[in-house]
Design an enzyme around this catalytic site. Structure first.
Site, short mmCIF file in Angstrom:
data_model
loop_
_atom_site.label_atom_id
_atom_site.label_comp_id
_atom_site.label_asym_id
_atom_site.label_seq_id
_atom_site.Cartn_x
_atom_site.Cartn_y
_atom_site.Cartn_z
N THR A 1 1.01 -0.63 0.07
CA THR A 1 0.47 0.07 0.10
C THR A 1 0.70 1.08 0.13
O THR A 1 0.93 2.37 -1.04
CB THR A 1 -0.68 0.05 1.54
OG1 THR A 1 -1.30 -1.32 1.85
CG2 THR A 1 -1.85 0.84 0.99
N TYR B 1 -13.02 -3.28 -0.77
CA TYR B 1 -14.80 -2.76 -1.49
C TYR B 1 -16.03 -3.91 -1.74
O TYR B 1 -16.62 -4.05 -0.90
CB TYR B 1 -14.59 -2.25 -2.70
CG TYR B 1 -16.18 -1.68 -3.25
CD1 TYR B 1 -15.89 -0.74 -2.78
CD2 TYR B 1 -16.41 -2.51 -4.75
CE1 TYR B 1 -17.57 -0.61 -3.36
CE2 TYR B 1 -16.95 -2.18 -4.85
CZ TYR B 1 -17.76 -0.59 -4.42
OH TYR B 1 -18.85 0.05 -4.90
N TYR C 1 -2.20 -10.22 4.75
CA TYR C 1 -2.81 -9.05 5.17
C TYR C 1 -4.04 -8.63 6.07
O TYR C 1 -5.13 -8.18 4.85
CB TYR C 1 -2.10 -7.82 3.91
CG TYR C 1 -1.89 -6.16 4.52
CD1 TYR C 1 -2.03 -6.18 5.80
CD2 TYR C 1 -1.97 -5.56 3.42
CE1 TYR C 1 -2.03 -4.47 6.24
CE2 TYR C 1 -1.95 -4.04 3.78
CZ TYR C 1 -2.00 -3.73 4.99
OH TYR C 1 -1.87 -2.26 5.28
N ARG D 1 -8.78 -0.15 5.47
CA ARG D 1 -8.75 0.34 4.11
C ARG D 1 -9.58 -0.77 2.82
O ARG D 1 -10.36 -0.22 1.95
CB ARG D 1 -7.27 -0.13 3.40
CG ARG D 1 -6.79 1.45 4.16
CD ARG D 1 -5.26 0.69 3.72
NE ARG D 1 -3.73 2.03 4.10
CZ ARG D 1 -3.85 3.21 2.79
NH1 ARG D 1 -4.33 3.64 2.25
NH2 ARG D 1 -2.84 4.67 2.85
N LYS E 1 0.43 -9.51 8.35
CA LYS E 1 0.58 -8.52 8.72
C LYS E 1 -0.65 -7.83 8.99
O LYS E 1 -1.38 -7.66 8.42
CB LYS E 1 0.83 -7.54 7.53
CG LYS E 1 1.46 -5.88 7.35
CD LYS E 1 0.85 -5.44 5.94
CE LYS E 1 1.62 -4.04 6.61
NZ LYS E 1 1.27 -3.15 5.25
N ILE F 1 5.66 -4.98 9.22
CA ILE F 1 6.34 -3.87 8.34
C ILE F 1 5.26 -3.15 8.26
O ILE F 1 4.91 -2.47 8.30
CB ILE F 1 5.47 -4.69 7.05
CG1 ILE F 1 5.46 -6.87 6.80
CG2 ILE F 1 4.79 -4.41 5.76
CD1 ILE F 1 4.30 -7.56 5.89
#
Length: 294
Positions: free
Chosen positions: A36, A99, A125, A130, A154, A196
């Site tokens: 990202t 989404y 992740y 997000r 992550k 990370i």
């Protein structure tokens, strides 16, 4: 890692080489290319392939290397993995689909398909802020148990109750990795193996030193570094990431602060605060000679 751009918006490969050397010189153990923070969503397929190849060439085996490959269309992500040239890479980091807001079964089936397609180990992740959905603890543990090449996560959900459950129930060799700089210290205290990091782009030495102190059980010394980084870390996100990081990196003379729309540079007020805090934490700037792109 960030992806530097020239003022005209093209990838700045000279600066990318400087970014890579700066981070490796700071003592990190692996890099993530086009996550990202690398603005991967704004790069074309061709650009991503070129960045991955260039990065692998500059790293040249000095540290581990992971590629960010994800999306909300499972078949398309599988195809990207099938086409990925793995030379120089050790693993793939893949964010939960954004989404679509899939069910837990949908998330499981998505990663099952990626696991079957991937020639490299996979790191999940989880970043609900997000993606719009959370990978819950039961799903994480189920994936960790069912697929040997899913080796870690992550975790950027910020839910410590969920983190506690995963740490209790996961296979012993499944890695919990912080995906959120402000909570790295407590996550390692609970059994996490590292971070990370966004902050690690600019301050790799402080970040890696803090994590190693945590892993060695010296939380008093780690807390000192953690506290020193609080204001800087907040500034990295106050107007969105990686805009803050690129401002700091520009001050260090490593790359410019250009982003691709819809992301924009931080305001002049925030930029001044970032420069001041960066100068405090990195008082002696070290200019580097750029790599030449192929």
């Amino acid at each position: 890692m960030i992806t530097p751009f020239q003022e005209d918006g093209q990838v700045d490969y000279n600066a990318l080489g400087m970014v890579i050397d700066h981070i490796i010189d700071g003592g990190v153990e692996y890099l993530v290319s086009l996550g990202t923070t690398g603005e991967s969503a704004t790069l074309s397929n061709d650009e991503r392939k070129k960045v991955w190849a260039f990065t692998a060439g500059v790293v040249n085996g000095r540290v581990g290397l992971m590629a960010g490959i994800g999306g909300n269309n499972t078949l398309e992500v599988v195809e990207q993995i099938n086409q990925f040239y793995t030379t120089g890479y050790d693993a793939i980091l893949s964010a939960s689909p954004h989404y679509n807001k899939p069910t837990q079964e949908g998330i499981y089936q998505h990663y099952k398909a990626l696991s079957k397609a991937s020639p490299l180990p996979l790191v999940l992740y989880n970043v609900p802020s997000r993606t719009g959905s959370n990978i819950n603890a039961d799903t994480i543990v189920r994936l960790a148990r069912d697929f040997k090449n899913i080796i870690g996560i992550k975790e950027a959900g910020g839910n410590f109750d969920q983190i506690n459950q995963v740490m209790r129930d996961k296979p012993a060799d499944f890695m919990m990795i912080s995906g959120d700089d402000p909570v790295t210290l407590p996550m390692v205290a609970l059994g996490g193996v590292g971070v990370i990091s966004v902050v690690g782009n600019t301050l790799p030495r402080q970040t890696s030193d803090m994590v190693r102190l945590c892993l060695a059980g010296d939380f008093k010394a780690a807390q000192k570094i953690h506290s020193e980084l609080i204001d800087f870390t907040r500034l990295m996100f106050v107007e969105g990431s990686p805009a803050g990081t690129k401002t700091a990196m520009k001050h260090l003379g490593i790359c410019g602060d250009t982003l691709r729309l819809p992301l924009v540079q931080v305001s002049s007020v925030t930029a001044a605060k970032i420069v001041k805090e960066t100068a405090k934490l990195v008082p002696h700037l070290k200019r580097r000679s750029p790599h030449l792109s192929a």
